[in-house]
Write an enzyme that holds these catalytic residues in place. Structure first.
Site, PDB file in Angstrom:
ATOM      1  N   GLU A 113       8.323  72.926  11.768  1.00 55.83           N
ATOM      2  CA  GLU A 113       7.723  74.180  12.725  1.00 55.83           C
ATOM      3  C   GLU A 113       9.150  74.833  13.871  1.00 55.83           C
ATOM      4  O   GLU A 113       9.833  73.498  14.571  1.00 55.83           O
ATOM      5  CB  GLU A 113       6.626  72.610  13.486  1.00 55.83           C
ATOM      6  CG  GLU A 113       6.237  73.920  14.096  1.00 55.83           C
ATOM      7  CD  GLU A 113       4.317  73.713  14.837  1.00 55.83           C
ATOM      8  OE1 GLU A 113       4.268  72.372  13.822  1.00 55.83           O
ATOM      9  OE2 GLU A 113       3.465  73.761  15.167  1.00 55.83           O
ATOM     10  N   LYS A 164       1.117  62.178   7.296  1.00 61.30           N
ATOM     11  CA  LYS A 164       1.865  63.270   8.095  1.00 61.30           C
ATOM     12  C   LYS A 164       2.227  62.695   9.520  1.00 61.30           C
ATOM     13  O   LYS A 164       0.749  61.953  10.348  1.00 61.30           O
ATOM     14  CB  LYS A 164       1.455  64.641   8.633  1.00 61.30           C
ATOM     15  CG  LYS A 164       2.478  64.784   9.141  1.00 61.30           C
ATOM     16  CD  LYS A 164       2.523  66.406   8.132  1.00 61.30           C
ATOM     17  CE  LYS A 164       2.073  67.545   9.355  1.00 61.30           C
ATOM     18  NZ  LYS A 164       1.998  67.868  11.036  1.00 61.30           N
TER      19      LYS A 164
HETATM   20  O1  KIV Z   1      -2.150  70.009  12.806  1.00 62.77           O
HETATM   21  C1  KIV Z   1      -1.634  70.717  11.584  1.00 62.77           C
HETATM   22  O2  KIV Z   1      -2.009  71.728  11.678  1.00 62.77           O
HETATM   23  C2  KIV Z   1      -0.282  71.104  11.582  1.00 62.77           C
HETATM   24  C3  KIV Z   1       0.556  72.455  10.926  1.00 62.77           C
HETATM   25  C4  KIV Z   1       0.938  73.071  12.429  1.00 62.77           C
HETATM   26  C5  KIV Z   1       1.701  71.868  10.326  1.00 62.77           C
HETATM   27  O3  KIV Z   1       0.522  70.072  11.911  1.00 62.77           O
END
Ligand code: KIV
Length: 271
Positions: A189, A120
């Site tokens: 988010e 991600k």
């Molecule tokens: O790092 C994380 O926990 C996240 C979430 C808030 C989606 O990116």
């Protein structure tokens, strides 16, 4: 409506089918083997090894300090506890923003060394070359738009994003760019629910909300918030399902009292 039961392991294709079938996607963060094992057995669709580890595991005030090596360590531990869930691993701050070669090298290290299934990245247009490069190497990418915590020093605050027209328009454009670049899903988010609805309906890939409202295709929460391990953080979007900090404090206080009173260990608790 539900996804066919013969689908045992969750893949990016499963998520696509879930969106098409209107079945909501569940996602939770985990950073170690024991919790990952519990969450996987509970049936969660996606486990995110989030760079929020920087906050909740290491005690930093932002996600910026965590390193790629540290993320790989957390991801390795989570992968050992997984049977069915899809494992998404955050590429941390500083390991993809400079150029797409560096971004690909970071993604490859995560895949090779941790056994996670996808990575991600935060951002839209600014990182689109990196998304294309990573996807073309066969590594699935989840995007992350709206409040992107790695940019907290640019934002200066954790308030709701994209309430103004310009930022909302950029977010919609970024979401389409990420989809075109091959992202398989996008985290939204802390943005207005109406905007998240519009984005979710305009995309063929799923959106996963955290403070993005009920129209997202799935939801994600940080495990410490959901379980009430960290009781100081109570944003409006959070539903706390347990008060674990109270339970843990009570249990440990009882243990201390039992040790002091010599109630523990008793005759049956010794050799
Ligand atoms: O790092 C994380 O926990 C996240 C979430 C808030 C989606 O990116």
């Amino acid at each position: 409506m539900s996804v066919p039961k013969e689908i045992k392991k969750v893949t990016t294709n499963t998520l696509q089918k879930m969106k098409a079938a209107g079945e909501k996607i569940s996602m939770i963060t985990a950073y170690d083997y024991s919790f990952a094992r519990l969450f996987d057995a509970a049936g969660v669709d996606i486990i995110l090894v989030g760079d929020s580890a920087s906050n909740v595991m290491a005690g930093h005030t932002t996600t910026l300090p965590i390193t790629l090596d540290q993320m790989i360590y957390h991801a390795q531990s989570v992968v050992r506890g997984r049977d069915r869930s899809l494992i998404v691993v955050d590429i941390p701050f500083g390991y993809y923003q400079s150029n797409s070669e560096i971004a690909l090298a970071s993604a490859v290290r995560i895949m090779k060394e941790s056994g996670g299934h996808t990575v991600k990245l935060e951002g839209g247009e600014e990182i689109i070359d990196s998304v294309r490069k990573i996807v073309s190497a066969g590594i699935p990418v989840m995007g992350h738009l709206g409040l992107t915590p790695q940019s907290i020093n640019k934002f200066g605050t954790y308030v709701v994003r994209a309430t103004e027209k310009n930022e909302a328009e950029k977010l919609k454009k970024d979401a389409l760019l990420l989809q075109e670049a091959g992202a398989f899903a996008i985290v939204l988010e802390k943005i207005p629910a109406g905007l998240a609805k519009e984005v979710s309906e305009s995309l063929s890939i799923p959106t996963i909300g955290i403070g993005g409202g009920k129209h997202c295709d799935g939801q994600v929460l940080v495990m410490h918030d959901l379980l009430g391990i960290n009781n100081e953080f109570k944003p409006r979007f959070l539903r706390q399902y347990l008060n674990l900090s109270e339970l843990i404090t009570g249990a440990v206080q009882q243990y201390i009292a039992d040790v002091k009173s010599q109630d523990f260990p008793n005759d049956s608790e010794q050799y």
